[in-house]
Scaffold this active site. Structure first.
Site, PDB file in Angstrom:
ATOM      1  N   GLY A 175      -5.943   1.331 -48.240  1.00  0.00           N
ATOM      2  CA  GLY A 175      -4.749   1.088 -47.895  1.00  0.00           C
ATOM      3  C   GLY A 175      -4.530   1.567 -46.554  1.00  0.00           C
ATOM      4  O   GLY A 175      -5.637   1.964 -45.736  1.00  0.00           O
ATOM      5  N   HIS A 179      14.420   4.999 -54.527  1.00  0.00           N
ATOM      6  CA  HIS A 179      14.901   4.438 -53.369  1.00  0.00           C
ATOM      7  C   HIS A 179      16.095   3.731 -53.691  1.00  0.00           C
ATOM      8  O   HIS A 179      16.714   3.150 -54.722  1.00  0.00           O
ATOM      9  CB  HIS A 179      14.131   3.233 -52.848  1.00  0.00           C
ATOM     10  CG  HIS A 179      14.310   2.917 -51.511  1.00  0.00           C
ATOM     11  ND1 HIS A 179      15.282   2.239 -51.248  1.00  0.00           N
ATOM     12  CD2 HIS A 179      13.465   2.778 -50.496  1.00  0.00           C
ATOM     13  CE1 HIS A 179      15.378   1.756 -49.977  1.00  0.00           C
ATOM     14  NE2 HIS A 179      14.461   2.049 -49.491  1.00  0.00           N
ATOM     15  N   ARG A 237      17.588   9.225 -48.806  1.00  0.00           N
ATOM     16  CA  ARG A 237      17.595   8.422 -50.005  1.00  0.00           C
ATOM     17  C   ARG A 237      17.962   9.003 -51.333  1.00  0.00           C
ATOM     18  O   ARG A 237      18.781   8.730 -52.016  1.00  0.00           O
ATOM     19  CB  ARG A 237      16.467   7.926 -50.039  1.00  0.00           C
ATOM     20  CG  ARG A 237      15.623   7.218 -48.915  1.00  0.00           C
ATOM     21  CD  ARG A 237      14.273   6.991 -49.121  1.00  0.00           C
ATOM     22  NE  ARG A 237      13.993   5.886 -48.135  1.00  0.00           N
ATOM     23  CZ  ARG A 237      12.675   5.278 -48.017  1.00  0.00           C
ATOM     24  NH1 ARG A 237      11.833   6.058 -48.381  1.00  0.00           N
ATOM     25  NH2 ARG A 237      12.735   4.520 -46.948  1.00  0.00           N
TER      26      ARG A 237
HETATM   27  C1  LIG Z   1       8.403  -1.836 -51.108  1.00  0.00           C
HETATM   28  C2  LIG Z   1       8.060  -0.624 -50.501  1.00  0.00           C
HETATM   29  C3  LIG Z   1       8.450  -0.424 -48.880  1.00  0.00           C
HETATM   30  C4  LIG Z   1       7.962   0.696 -48.276  1.00  0.00           C
HETATM   31  N1  LIG Z   1       8.424   0.797 -46.814  1.00  0.00           N
HETATM   32  C5  LIG Z   1       7.959   1.590 -46.234  1.00  0.00           C
HETATM   33  C6  LIG Z   1       8.620   1.756 -44.987  1.00  0.00           C
HETATM   34  O1  LIG Z   1       9.303   0.898 -44.565  1.00  0.00           O
HETATM   35  N2  LIG Z   1       8.257   2.948 -44.182  1.00  0.00           N
HETATM   36  C7  LIG Z   1       7.177   3.737 -44.811  1.00  0.00           C
HETATM   37  O2  LIG Z   1       7.062   4.553 -43.903  1.00  0.00           O
HETATM   38  N3  LIG Z   1       6.852   3.764 -45.987  1.00  0.00           N
HETATM   39  C8  LIG Z   1       7.080   2.802 -46.808  1.00  0.00           C
HETATM   40  N4  LIG Z   1       6.744   2.749 -47.968  1.00  0.00           N
HETATM   41  C9  LIG Z   1       5.755   3.767 -48.591  1.00  0.00           C
HETATM   42  C10 LIG Z   1       4.512   3.443 -47.923  1.00  0.00           C
HETATM   43  O3  LIG Z   1       4.386   2.044 -48.196  1.00  0.00           O
HETATM   44  C11 LIG Z   1       3.176   3.839 -49.024  1.00  0.00           C
HETATM   45  O4  LIG Z   1       3.646   5.107 -49.233  1.00  0.00           O
HETATM   46  C12 LIG Z   1       1.934   3.702 -48.271  1.00  0.00           C
HETATM   47  O5  LIG Z   1       1.588   2.607 -47.907  1.00  0.00           O
HETATM   48  C13 LIG Z   1       1.141   4.488 -49.200  1.00  0.00           C
HETATM   49  O6  LIG Z   1      -0.383   4.151 -48.312  1.00  0.00           O
HETATM   50  P1  LIG Z   1      -1.635   4.466 -48.976  1.00  0.00           P
HETATM   51  O7  LIG Z   1      -2.665   4.330 -47.961  1.00  0.00           O
HETATM   52  O8  LIG Z   1      -1.504   5.956 -49.208  1.00  0.00           O
HETATM   53  O9  LIG Z   1      -2.025   4.060 -50.449  1.00  0.00           O
HETATM   54  P2  LIG Z   1      -2.059   2.306 -50.920  1.00  0.00           P
HETATM   55  O10 LIG Z   1      -1.675   1.453 -49.891  1.00  0.00           O
HETATM   56  O11 LIG Z   1      -1.272   2.525 -52.100  1.00  0.00           O
HETATM   57  O12 LIG Z   1      -3.425   2.048 -51.252  1.00  0.00           O
HETATM   58  C14 LIG Z   1      -4.242   2.462 -52.316  1.00  0.00           C
HETATM   59  C15 LIG Z   1      -5.478   2.041 -52.087  1.00  0.00           C
HETATM   60  O13 LIG Z   1      -6.502   2.474 -53.113  1.00  0.00           O
HETATM   61  C16 LIG Z   1      -7.004   1.530 -53.739  1.00  0.00           C
HETATM   62  N5  LIG Z   1      -7.421   2.386 -55.019  1.00  0.00           N
HETATM   63  C17 LIG Z   1      -6.413   3.066 -55.890  1.00  0.00           C
HETATM   64  N6  LIG Z   1      -7.072   3.476 -56.603  1.00  0.00           N
HETATM   65  C18 LIG Z   1      -8.451   3.368 -56.939  1.00  0.00           C
HETATM   66  C19 LIG Z   1      -9.576   3.257 -57.575  1.00  0.00           C
HETATM   67  N7  LIG Z   1      -9.403   4.077 -58.906  1.00  0.00           N
HETATM   68  N8  LIG Z   1     -10.646   2.658 -57.212  1.00  0.00           N
HETATM   69  C20 LIG Z   1     -10.721   2.100 -56.098  1.00  0.00           C
HETATM   70  N9  LIG Z   1      -9.899   1.922 -55.245  1.00  0.00           N
HETATM   71  C21 LIG Z   1      -8.427   2.550 -55.678  1.00  0.00           C
HETATM   72  C22 LIG Z   1      -6.295   0.602 -53.982  1.00  0.00           C
HETATM   73  O14 LIG Z   1      -7.304  -0.550 -54.174  1.00  0.00           O
HETATM   74  C23 LIG Z   1      -5.907   0.551 -52.276  1.00  0.00           C
HETATM   75  O15 LIG Z   1      -6.618  -0.092 -51.410  1.00  0.00           O
HETATM   76  C24 LIG Z   1       7.272   1.720 -48.905  1.00  0.00           C
HETATM   77  C25 LIG Z   1       6.649   1.376 -50.152  1.00  0.00           C
HETATM   78  C26 LIG Z   1       7.147   0.303 -51.017  1.00  0.00           C
HETATM   79  C27 LIG Z   1       6.750   0.364 -52.396  1.00  0.00           C
END
Ligand SMILES: Cc1cc2nc3c(=O)[nH]c(=O)nc-3n(C[C@H](O)[C@H](O)[C@H](O)COP(=O)(O)OP(=O)(O)OC[C@H]3O[C@@H](n4cnc5c(N)ncnc54)[C@H](O)[C@@H]3O)c2cc1C
Ligand code: SF4
Ligand code: FES
Lengths: 262, 638, 260
Positions: B42, B266, B330
């Site tokens: 992500g 939210h 929020r």
């Molecule tokens: C609808 C929505 C809108 C949002 N809008 C905003 C916004 O406007 N502004 C803001 O700042 N934040 C926003 N957020 C929050 C934000 O999007 C997330 O907190 C953030 O993108 C998380 O990113 P991350 O890289 O930590 O994880 P994620 O994007 O969840 O990525 C997780 C990754 O891990 C991988 N993964 C997980 N478990 C495993 C496993 N066991 N084995 C292999 N791969 C695995 C997945 O495949 C993925 O690639 C929003 C969230 C939502 C739900």
């Protein structure tokens, strides 16, 4: 356990740039567009030239002669005409070669067809039948050349008398109808082709995208109406067939659509 | 094991700079001798993997998605914060820092938050250089909007698809490293076990989701960037596949889990319409910039919203919080909506929502402006709710959205297990008890682009000359067996209930007892119910198919099994925290006006839990929080 | 409120693995609410299947908000189904009539190996991006974000292109299985922006030629545009064509030289 590898349909090779370019599908489409423009130019001038049919035998025969004479005394007779002809043959060959190889590539790109019925939303009839309209036009062009240029398919062929040859040929109902069918196919082909050219050359702008479409429609319609009018006029007797026996050198008063009938 | 947060000495504003200078470095030529496994691609994972590879490390990146571009981050709509102060409205690194600490209800680590605010400006530069098409003004400069919990405009956005564009930027940087051969990318590969040796992370065990093959990867360090655990509630705004498995399995290997009870609800989501509902859809918080929230004054009012005159409407946020109005944080907006609905003034067929009205904004700014700002959100809404928000106010209701808790990490983003780093939503680090809007994207990218690449060097430098542990070592073999055994066990139960059915049951228990409001009694109930559901799962779940091919039920079953253990920890944490703060609202602890009542005396700490076994109580470790820069105060948005 | 329930007949493609033969199978789904999304209808069907000890239908999905690009299948012969500009997960059952007969089939193309049932491997699209779909900007090397003003119109058009969710519906829709719309969207996003100019011509050559290793050629059917959940315009394909031709001349390394 191994995952199955993704199927590749083509190998990327490096070569001199014109070859790489033509080897790519985008390059081939570009070539099809350029050759398409050449062929469109030909089709248009061919149609316009043939309109002389409506004037008189003399007019169209002189037109035929004039084509051989271009550009006056600067070049020996017919050299220019042959250059154009070779250019057109080349364009035609490339157009077909590109089309055939793209078709083969595209077959490979979907080896297993959809098993349920497809529902097309945007692809027009013209777009989906390019292959077939192209084949029809291609076959007809071959016959047309044998019939009116070489004369081998026309028992009444007289070299240098296009008026007579054309009228004699098209008054045979089968030939006249084939001519009409081929021209409808050509129209369909042009309808998609003329639009597609802009796309393949990348000449586009939201501001004239609509004009593009109208151009394609207008061009196709113009060619079809012009060309189809000939057999129709001949079969309907509007263009008179009254010059039988008149030597080529002499004017024939009853020819064309406006002269007197005898 | 004692918790050491490794916060650098010195004045707040210099900590990060000094720390970078003092940390050991790995010489460029030696970087390629280190192998780093990044789980998750992500925002946090992709940015980390790309940057580490640019630096020269050998990276293996793993994702269970079929391509990095599908990670949950793609769904973020509203925007990303940065203290650029382009609008010249008084923003600064210090103000962003201050807002975030305050917004987090004084439960975040100040030093981390300050660093976050510092690097926020670099993130925007980085993303623009990568080609992220942020919204622009007519003069070609970047545009900003305001977001909840802030009085300045510091949010950068790309229509309603900011997360998508940021993730594509990170994914493209990653793709470049893949093509250069610096990153080995394993997609549709799920990490199912963290492998440790002597409290050091040495690798992971994965399952190839297409073939079912189980295999080990070993590296000098393991980075988890696996997202949040909101789906423990079954219904949430998270993507359907988001789960706690990677974090939970690391926790079971000894990594501490911090503050799991901090879950964010939210305020602006589309209310559920029925039982079949598979997930909830968020309407970006940015809508609160121009939308006004109200309910009819009279709970029996059944008129259509357009027919209710101003005098009969209660713009309850504007009334109760005149300074911030519709832009309160929020947690406050969510609880206020819950209160209206609980008191019977909810709107819609199920009376489970409040209105978010654009009428005033449309007459003030014109429809084209509103369309430009929110067009795609309105479309999403219309598609789901079958109502046109240009004419009828939207109906919204709070839903689980983000999880502030996560694996415990120190200042370097390393967990208590050496060599295990945790980034993005998966860690607990920067948001305290409540995250401000547009700060998760900021944190994920800060962690991945600008923090981990510096801090990991200090850990790796002394390991120069050591090879990663061989994957035929007993620790790896044992972990592989465990994974295979788990799949086999799930497939062999052959009970009567589907995985989703049990997950839904768990979600309901969690939402009702440990959702927006929590009480001692509700938590005790949840803690009694969850083990029973877990028992039901392990005796009565039905997972069909085999282990040797794509089996989505099996994947889901493994994840739900972890939620069933994790849910209990979440409730334990909520029960232990006898105060209300941010996303954790204990109904026993509120002011007379119904606001959260913090207890700084006794609870200004991070609760980090140690795993002792599934049916054994976990051990609580406390990391005390000190507030030197931002003085502890009751949050007020009035 | 519960609206009256619908009955839907689903004919679904079942295939146990990449190399296994597949076939259609018919199912009846009762109790379909018009408020359900299409995938929720499939969820409901899958729950029934499991109850009857039949393996559920595999299909990809994640965000269910039309943004991740995971979902996608042929619904009555159209990728993502009958509603324009809508991904499968955003399609709602209220768009169908009671007793409708819906046929679902996986996207098909040589490059799209079927993993199982309706799930296909679309990784060839990633290969196209890896070939050049990025701007080289190593972390930390960026100048201030406002240093280069980007005209709003340019930024907006780049964004129109950048919205592509990588679902592959354009490939599925194209009678030639061409990936032109996807590739052109990626190219236009980067080729339009000032930041993307340095690599513009290399990028174009590499992405186009990699695309052609896996996918068919564009013959201007425009089915892709009609199927695209983000309604990405075929004008971007015209731009790709122009840029590819230009790149042949502008790309100094290759111009006029014979390789290798
Ligand atoms: C609808 C929505 C809108 C949002 N809008 C905003 C916004 O406007 N502004 C803001 O700042 N934040 C926003 N957020 C929050 C934000 O999007 C997330 O907190 C953030 O993108 C998380 O990113 P991350 O890289 O930590 O994880 P994620 O994007 O969840 O990525 C997780 C990754 O891990 C991988 N993964 C997980 N478990 C495993 C496993 N066991 N084995 C292999 N791969 C695995 C997945 O495949 C993925 O690639 C929003 C969230 C939502 C739900
Ligand atoms: S161009 Fe449209 S149809 Fe093609 S992958 Fe992108 S979003 Fe899907
Ligand atoms: S599930 Fe994400 S686009 Fe449909």
């Amino acid at each position: 356990m191994q995952r199955s590898a993704v199927t590749q349909i083509k190998v990327r090779k490096v070569a001199a740039w014109p070859i790489t370019f033509y080897r790519s599908a985008v390059g081939k489409k570009w070539v099809m567009a350029i050759t398409g423009i050449m062929l469109m130019g030909f089709v248009l001038s061919h149609m316009v030239g043939n309109l002389k049919l409506y004037l008189s035998r003399e007019e169209i025969n002189l037109y035929g002669e004039a084509l051989r004479e271009i550009p006056g005394h600067l070049l020996p007779r017919t050299v220019f005409l042959w250059t154009i002809r070779l250019g057109l043959i080349g364009a035609f060959a490339l157009h077909i070669h590109a089309a055939v190889s793209l078709t083969r590539l595209n077959r490979k790109a979907r080896p297993v067809a959809y098993q349920s019925e497809r529902d097309y939303i945007a692809a027009s009839f013209a777009a989906r039948t390019m292959r077939w309209s192209g084949v029809i036009v291609g076959l007809y062009v071959v016959f047309h050349l044998l019939d009116l240029t070489a004369g081998t398919a026309n028992p009444d062929f007289v070299r240098g008398d296009p008026y007579n040859n054309l009228v004699r040929s098209l008054e045979r109902p089968v030939v006249g109808i084939a001519y009409i069918v081929a021209n409808l196919a050509l129209g369909i082909h042009l309808f998609h082709g003329a639009w597609s050219i802009f796309q393949s050359l990348g000449v586009n702008n939201p501001r004239f995208n609509n004009a593009r479409k109208r151009f394609a429609q207008g061009f196709a319609a113009l060619i079809v109406i012009g060309n189809v009018s000939f057999p129709v006029a001949i079969l309907a007797g509007v263009i008179k067939q009254s010059c039988e026996g008149t030597p080529i050198e002499e004017p024939c008063a009853g020819s064309g659509a406006f002269g007197e009938k005898n | 094991m004692a918790l050491n947060s490794h916060i650098p000495e010195g004045p707040m504003a210099d900590k990060w700079t000094n720390h970078k200078f003092e940390s050991a470095l790995v010489n460029p030529a030696n970087k390629r001798k280190f192998k780093v496994i990044v789980v998750g691609t992500g925002l946090a994972g992709a940015s980390a993997a790309a940057t580490l590879a640019e630096l020269g490390y050998q990276v293996t990146a793993i994702s269970f998605h079929d391509t990095p571009r599908r990670a949950h981050s793609i769904a973020a709509q509203g925007g990303i914060n940065a203290a650029k102060n382009y609008p010249n409205d008084g923003d600064s690194v210090h103000r962003l820092f201050y807002d975030t600490v305050k917004g987090g209800d004084f439960r975040a680590r100040e030093a981390n938050v300050h660093r976050l605010a510092e690097v926020s400006v670099n993130i925007i530069d980085q993303c623009v250089a990568q080609g992220v098409p942020f919204a622009r003004e007519y003069g070609g400069q970047l545009d900003n909007r305001s977001f909840g919990g802030a009085q300045v405009s510091r949010t950068f956005y790309a229509r309603g698809q900011t997360g998508q564009q940021l993730l594509l930027g990170a994914y493209q940087a990653l793709a470049r490293q893949v093509s250069l051969g610096n990153v080995e990318l394993l997609t549709r590969t799920e990490m199912l076990e963290l492998v440790t040796k002597d409290d050091r992370a040495v690798g992971v065990v994965c399952r190839d989701l297409i073939t079912g093959a189980v295999f080990s990867l070993s590296g000098h360090a393991v980075v988890l960037a696996t997202g949040g655990y909101g789906n423990v509630y079954y219904l949430s705004t998270n993507a359907k596949l988001s789960n706690v498995t990677a974090a939970w399995r690391a926790h079971k290997q000894g990594a501490y889990f911090a503050n799991p009870c901090y879950t964010q609800i939210h305020p602006t989501c589309i209310p559920a319409s029925d039982d079949f509902q598979s997930k909830l859809t968020l309407m970006s918080e940015s809508l609160r910039n121009d939308g006004r929230i109200w309910v009819p004054k009279d709970s029996g009012d059944s008129r259509s919203p357009r027919d209710i005159p101003e005098a009969d409407r209660d713009y309850y946020l504007e009334r109760r919080y005149p300074a911030f109005g519709n832009l309160v944080p929020r947690d406050i907006a969510s609880r206020a909506a819950k209160r209206e609905v609980d008191e019977g003034r909810g709107v819609g067929p199920l009376k489970n929502g409040v209105y978010l009205d654009f009428g005033a904004a449309i007459s003030r700014l014109g429809k084209p402006v509103i369309e430009e700002r929110y067009g795609n959100l309105f479309e999403i809404y219309e598609r789901i709710a079958d109502d046109n928000p240009y004419d009828t106010p939207m109906r919204i209701y709070p839903a689980v959205h983000y999880t502030m808790g996560g694996l415990w990490v120190d200042y370097n983003l390393m967990s208590n297990l050496e060599g295990l780093y945790v980034l993005g939503e998966a860690n607990f680090s920067d948001h305290g008890a409540n995250r401000l809007g547009a700060s998760a994207l900021m944190q994920g990218l800060a962690d991945g682009y600008f923090v981990l690449p510096y801090t990991i060097g200090a850990y790796l430098a002394p390991l120069l000359g050591t090879a990663p542990l061989a994957t035929d070592e007993p620790v790896f073999k044992a972990a592989e067996t465990k994974v295979a055994e788990n799949s086999r066990r799930l497939l062999s139960i052959k009970g009567d209930r589907t995985v989703d059915d049990i997950h839904r049951e768990l979600g309901k228990v969690m939402w009702e007892n440990c959702g927006m409001g929590r009480t001692e009694a509700s938590l005790s109930k949840a803690l009694a119910d969850i083990p029973a559901i877990r028992e039901e799962f392990w005796t009565n779940v039905r997972v069909l198919g085999d282990n040797e091919s794509l089996n989505q039920s099996l994947e889901k079953a493994g994840r739900v099994a972890d939620f069933l253990e994790f849910g209990e920890l979440l409730c334990n944490d909520a029960q232990q925290r006898k105060e209300s703060c941010g996303g954790h609202f204990r109904e026993e602890y509120q002011t007379d006006e119904g606001e959260a009542l913090r207890d700084d005396e006794n609870f200004a700490y991070v609760a980090a839990w140690e795993f002792n076994g599934v049916d054994t109580a976990p051990t609580l470790h406390k990391e005390d929080l000190e507030f030197k820069e931002v003085h502890l105060a009751t949050r007020s948005y009035k | 409120m519960s609206a009256p329930k619908m009955h839907i007949k689903v004919t679904a493609w079942r295939q146990s693995g990449p190399d296994a033969p597949g076939a259609f199978k018919d199912y009846d789904v009762n109790d379909v609410s018009p408020d359900m999304s299409f995938l929720e209808m499939l969820d409901t069907l899958n729950e029934r299947l499991i109850e009857n000890n039949e393996e559920p239908i595999a299909f990809d999905h994640d965000c269910r908000e039309g943004i991740c690009g995971s979902c996608g299948m042929m619904i009555n012969g159209v990728p993502h189904g009958p509603e324009r500009g809508t991904a499968t997960c955003q399609l709602h059952m209220r768009k169908f009539n009671d007793n409708a007969h819906i046929t679902v089939e996986p996207f098909r193309a040589a490059a799209f190996t079927i993993n199982k049932d309706l799930s296909v491997d679309r990784s060839a699209l990633d290969r196209i991006v890896e070939a050049g779909g990025y701007i080289t900007a190593p972390t930390g090397s960026a100048p201030d974000a406002n240093l280069i003003p980007v005209p709003k119109a340019v930024s907006d058009t780049a964004m129109d292109a950048a919205q592509c969710i990588g679902c592959g519906a354009c490939v599925a829709a194209c009678p030639n299985s061409a990936a032109q719309l996807f590739t052109s969207a990626k190219l236009a996003h980067l080729n339009l922006l000032p930041q993307g100019q340095a690599e513009r011509w290399d990028r174009t050559i590499d992405m186009v030629e990699t695309m052609e290793m896996y996918f068919g050629s564009c013959t201007n059917f425009r089915e892709c545009e009609a199927a695209c959940p983000k309604e990405i315009s075929v004008d971007f394909i015209a731009m790709l064509n122009k840029d590819y031709v230009k790149s042949q001349l502008k790309q100094r390394r290759l111009a006029g030289q014979v390789f290798p």
